[in-house]
Scaffold this active site. Sequence first.
Site, PDB file in Angstrom:
ATOM      1  CG  MET A  30      80.018  66.559   7.826  1.00  0.00           C
ATOM      2  SD  MET A  30      80.864  67.548   9.061  1.00  0.00           S
ATOM      3  CE  MET A  30      82.016  66.365   9.731  1.00  0.00           C
ATOM      4  CG  HIS A  34      83.678  55.844   5.185  1.00  0.00           C
ATOM      5  ND1 HIS A  34      82.554  55.295   5.768  1.00  0.00           N
ATOM      6  CD2 HIS A  34      83.954  56.968   5.907  1.00  0.00           C
ATOM      7  CE1 HIS A  34      82.182  56.030   6.800  1.00  0.00           C
ATOM      8  NE2 HIS A  34      83.007  57.070   6.901  1.00  0.00           N
ATOM      9  CD  GLU A  35      81.655  50.032   0.789  1.00  0.00           C
ATOM     10  OE1 GLU A  35      80.519  49.571   0.985  1.00  0.00           O
ATOM     11  OE2 GLU A  35      82.033  50.445  -0.321  1.00  0.00           O
ATOM     12  CG  HIS A  37      79.753  58.378   4.232  1.00  0.00           C
ATOM     13  ND1 HIS A  37      81.125  58.423   4.265  1.00  0.00           N
ATOM     14  CD2 HIS A  37      79.324  59.310   5.109  1.00  0.00           C
ATOM     15  CE1 HIS A  37      81.507  59.369   5.128  1.00  0.00           C
ATOM     16  NE2 HIS A  37      80.444  59.907   5.652  1.00  0.00           N
TER      17      HIS A  37
HETATM   18  P1  AMP Z   1      79.844  62.073   8.454  1.00  0.00           P
HETATM   19  O1  AMP Z   1      80.088  62.311   7.005  1.00  0.00           O
HETATM   20  O2  AMP Z   1      81.024  61.525   9.185  1.00  0.00           O
HETATM   21  O3  AMP Z   1      79.185  63.253   9.144  1.00  0.00           O
HETATM   22  O4  AMP Z   1      78.775  60.900   8.533  1.00  0.00           O
HETATM   23  C1  AMP Z   1      77.566  60.963   7.818  1.00  0.00           C
HETATM   24  C2  AMP Z   1      76.686  59.826   8.263  1.00  0.00           C
HETATM   25  O5  AMP Z   1      77.366  58.588   8.035  1.00  0.00           O
HETATM   26  C3  AMP Z   1      76.360  59.877   9.768  1.00  0.00           C
HETATM   27  O6  AMP Z   1      75.011  59.500   9.963  1.00  0.00           O
HETATM   28  C4  AMP Z   1      77.303  58.861  10.332  1.00  0.00           C
HETATM   29  O7  AMP Z   1      76.840  58.265  11.537  1.00  0.00           O
HETATM   30  C5  AMP Z   1      77.343  57.829   9.223  1.00  0.00           C
HETATM   31  N1  AMP Z   1      78.544  56.997   9.348  1.00  0.00           N
HETATM   32  C6  AMP Z   1      79.826  57.428   9.452  1.00  0.00           C
HETATM   33  N2  AMP Z   1      80.657  56.376   9.619  1.00  0.00           N
HETATM   34  C7  AMP Z   1      79.876  55.270   9.631  1.00  0.00           C
HETATM   35  C8  AMP Z   1      80.134  53.873   9.759  1.00  0.00           C
HETATM   36  N3  AMP Z   1      81.365  53.390   9.939  1.00  0.00           N
HETATM   37  N4  AMP Z   1      79.090  53.029   9.708  1.00  0.00           N
HETATM   38  C9  AMP Z   1      77.820  53.498   9.546  1.00  0.00           C
HETATM   39  N5  AMP Z   1      77.510  54.788   9.406  1.00  0.00           N
HETATM   40  C10 AMP Z   1      78.524  55.669   9.441  1.00  0.00           C
END
Ligand code: AMP
Length: 290
Positions: A30, A34-35, A37
Amino acid sequence: MRTVTTIAALREITDAARHAGCTVGFVPTMGFFHEGHVSLMRAARADHDLVVVSLFVNPTQFGPNEDLDAYPRDADGDARVATDAGVDVLFAPSAAEMYPRPPLTTVTVSGLTARLCGASRPQHFAGVATVVAKLFSIVGPCTAYFGDKDFQQRQVIRRMVADLDLPVIVVGCPIVREADGLAMSSRNAYLEPAERAAATVLSRALRCARTLVDGGERDAETVRAAVVEIIAAEPLARLEYAEVARADDLAPVARLDAGVEHVVALAVVIGRTRLIDNATLTPSASGVAL
Ligand code: AMP
């Protein structure tokens, strides 16, 4: 890196790549990178010829009083980060491209979605499963990378892929944390300075759980109570849930059995920010959690 906004344009690229014998690595997101992603992008880059990242703030996974409108966005910054991470294609569709009509078809994964985050966000995982199923259909056969940060989401997607025989290999990647232990999240941007300091309480509680299990504790309620007590001691934090469950089916457990992977998962609200975190624990027969 190319940015594409239409389903047709993305399909053309991924179909051509597979036709040429290339493998596709896919990272659904989404945005507001950040690190965490970046770690998924790097994992995809290391293993595949073509790396596709989707950036779509999916409205159907937000509840009526949740933060859809406030969700942080930075399209230009994200394009730079993805370029630096070696991503080939950024797929950034509009809501109208993804949902040209109100869908009559949705994907629900029952059971796994009833507890933990599903208890307070009843429509959330149907929104996630449906949009990820659509994205898998758009990208085509691929290996998709998900963070353990959203542990329940990863298990839901794994189960959806297995039940529907989707041509996707799901890879889980470890949680990336700030130096003080806070799990990276786009939503951390909401935290005021005092809240940011308080937010370390999640990882502190999880470390305590791990220490207990490492020390031989096998009673799940004792582990849970220790987590609850640490959260309760932080005045800015309000616990939504803390649970000890089996990692595979997320069923709550009374005891942590040796050789079985468990997850200690929690959601905590700090100010207007809802944070989640988890730790997986596999007690060994000799007492140490792996
Ligand atoms: P989001 O953009 O928050 O929907 O996350 C996209 C993907 O990044 C999802 O698979 C999350 O689980 C992963 N993600 C988000 N935060 C982290 C993190 N701190 N460490 C590892 N993967 C992450």
